[in-house]
Scaffold this active site. Structure first.
Site, PDB file in Angstrom:
ATOM      1  N   GLU A 122       0.778  -1.296  -0.018  1.00  0.00           N
ATOM      2  CA  GLU A 122       0.202   0.112  -0.080  1.00  0.00           C
ATOM      3  C   GLU A 122       0.776   1.366  -0.051  1.00  0.00           C
ATOM      4  O   GLU A 122       0.451   2.435  -0.021  1.00  0.00           O
ATOM      5  CB  GLU A 122      -0.848   0.155   1.044  1.00  0.00           C
ATOM      6  CG  GLU A 122      -1.824  -1.247   1.033  1.00  0.00           C
ATOM      7  CD  GLU A 122      -2.863  -1.122  -0.095  1.00  0.00           C
ATOM      8  OE1 GLU A 122      -3.348  -0.137  -0.487  1.00  0.00           O
ATOM      9  OE2 GLU A 122      -2.861  -2.323  -0.896  1.00  0.00           O
ATOM     10  N   ASP A 175      14.158  17.461 -28.445  1.00  0.00           N
ATOM     11  CA  ASP A 175      13.292  16.436 -28.320  1.00  0.00           C
ATOM     12  C   ASP A 175      11.878  17.192 -27.940  1.00  0.00           C
ATOM     13  O   ASP A 175      11.717  18.337 -27.599  1.00  0.00           O
ATOM     14  CB  ASP A 175      13.340  15.798 -27.063  1.00  0.00           C
ATOM     15  CG  ASP A 175      14.537  14.544 -27.314  1.00  0.00           C
ATOM     16  OD1 ASP A 175      14.574  14.403 -28.593  1.00  0.00           O
ATOM     17  OD2 ASP A 175      14.921  13.843 -26.397  1.00  0.00           O
TER      18      ASP A 175
HETATM   19  C1  JD8 Z   1       4.599   3.276  -5.613  1.00  0.00           C
HETATM   20  C2  JD8 Z   1       2.800   0.728  -3.825  1.00  0.00           C
HETATM   21  C3  JD8 Z   1       0.970   0.194  -5.503  1.00  0.00           C
HETATM   22  C4  JD8 Z   1      -0.462   2.259  -4.593  1.00  0.00           C
HETATM   23  C5  JD8 Z   1      -2.462   0.469  -3.762  1.00  0.00           C
HETATM   24  C6  JD8 Z   1      -1.918  -0.127  -5.998  1.00  0.00           C
HETATM   25  C7  JD8 Z   1       4.115   6.153  -8.831  1.00  0.00           C
HETATM   26  N1  JD8 Z   1       2.195   6.957 -10.888  1.00  0.00           N
HETATM   27  C8  JD8 Z   1       2.023   5.927 -10.148  1.00  0.00           C
HETATM   28  N2  JD8 Z   1       0.970   5.177 -10.101  1.00  0.00           N
HETATM   29  N3  JD8 Z   1       1.409   4.309  -9.076  1.00  0.00           N
HETATM   30  C9  JD8 Z   1       2.615   4.673  -8.482  1.00  0.00           C
HETATM   31  C10 JD8 Z   1       2.956   3.820  -7.449  1.00  0.00           C
HETATM   32  C11 JD8 Z   1       2.425   2.718  -6.913  1.00  0.00           C
HETATM   33  C12 JD8 Z   1       2.574   2.098  -5.619  1.00  0.00           C
HETATM   34  C13 JD8 Z   1       3.961   2.603  -5.112  1.00  0.00           C
HETATM   35  C14 JD8 Z   1       4.266   4.199  -6.737  1.00  0.00           C
HETATM   36  C15 JD8 Z   1       4.074   1.845  -4.066  1.00  0.00           C
HETATM   37  N4  JD8 Z   1       2.212   1.173  -5.036  1.00  0.00           N
HETATM   38  C16 JD8 Z   1      -0.456   0.896  -4.428  1.00  0.00           C
HETATM   39  C17 JD8 Z   1      -1.593   2.873  -3.454  1.00  0.00           C
HETATM   40  C18 JD8 Z   1      -2.905   1.963  -3.960  1.00  0.00           C
HETATM   41  N5  JD8 Z   1      -1.653   0.051  -4.638  1.00  0.00           N
HETATM   42  C19 JD8 Z   1       2.887   5.869  -9.244  1.00  0.00           C
HETATM   43  N6  JD8 Z   1       5.216   6.969  -8.841  1.00  0.00           N
END
Ligand code: JD8
Length: 262
Positions: A122, A175
């Site tokens: 999370e 770019d």
């Molecule tokens: C770090 C865990 C997954 C997030 C529950 C899905 C960046 N643009 C972006 N989209 N997602 C991330 C990201 C997702 C991450 C983590 C980055 C660590 N998760 C989690 C909260 C909800 N799951 C990102 N930069």
């Protein structure tokens, strides 16, 4: 006169999945930048900084709820081991971060040392970005499973801006997002492919006509696909003239098909 900050030459990446970086770091631009000695990129397994038998890095969330949260202790120990005083900037990849773009990439490319924190589950215990004074960065409004792919996005975008990384044939300044417009279309041989031709001007040898056509196409595509970019781009007098031509031609669609040759 302000002293130039040294270009970024060191990255330390903290992750639970170091193998995710092995492919991307060993190919193409990232590989060449390292081979040329322009940049040092190290990938570290966060579990290195655990002390228990099961190398635990996560725990249940206070307040309850689904999923697990990254514990602060291993991340703080890792960052303290890798930090090089005021030379180091800690970047945490999180969906709550500052939107990453070309502007932020060029700012990061001027820093000497980045420590990239990749979360999973999370996400981080919030005392991690707070206590480490991390810059929280997001690569965009899309849900990913962790921070590794975002870290690779930041790494690729930043490394290619380091002086000497790109060859003379490709200038980072030329770019698309650096100029503020989408690029013109590109073509190569054969001149006729499955019934599809190449715009005749590109075969004419008239370099000034080619440059004008390309600029007009760049403006046309940006206007059609990314009007948000066009409103922020700095446009020359010729650009404004080309846009008037484009708008006039578009107004004529329906009465006649668009002439792609101009
Ligand atoms: C770090 C865990 C997954 C997030 C529950 C899905 C960046 N643009 C972006 N989209 N997602 C991330 C990201 C997702 C991450 C983590 C980055 C660590 N998760 C989690 C909260 C909800 N799951 C990102 N930069």
């Amino acid at each position: 006169m302000r002293k130039e900050r040294r270009a970024l030459n060191r990255f330390d990446i903290l992750t639970l999945f170091p193998a995710m970086f092995q492919g991307p770091l060993q190919e193409s631009i990232l590989r060449r930048a390292q081979d040329k000695g322009l940049v040092t990129i190290r990938v570290h397994d966060l579990r290195t900084w655990t002390h228990d038998r099961h190398r635990v890095v996560d725990d249940v969330p206070y307040g309850g709820g689904a999923g697990m949260v990254l514990k602060p202790e291993p991340v703080f120990e890792a960052v303290e081991a890798l930090r090089q005083g005021s030379d180091s900037t800690v970047v945490a990849l999180t969906p709550q971060g500052l939107p990453f773009g070309q502007r932020l990439a060029s700012e990061l490319a001027r820093l000497p040392h980045l420590i990239l924190l990749c979360g999973r589950y999370e996400g981080f215990d919030d005392r991690i970005p707070q206590g480490l004074q991390a810059l929280e960065v997001s690569i965009g409004d899309v849900v990913l499973s962790g921070g590794e792919i975002p870290a690779l996005v930041v790494l690729d975008a930043t490394v290619r801006l380091i002086p000497g990384v790109l060859g003379d044939e490709t200038s980072a300044l030329a770019d698309s997002f650096a100029t503020g417009l989408l690029e013109h279309p590109h073509y190569t041989r054969p001149t006729l492919f499955r019934g599809m031709g190449v715009p005749p001007v590109l075969l004419s040898g008239d370099h000034q006509a080619i440059a004008r056509w390309r600029r007009k196409q760049a403006l046309r595509r940006t206007r059609e696909r990314r009007p948000d970019l066009l409103s922020r781009a700095s446009l020359s007098d010729l650009d404004r003239q080309l846009l008037v031509e484009i708008e006039t031609e578009d107004a004529g669609i329906g009465r006649e098909s668009r002439d792609e040759s101009n």
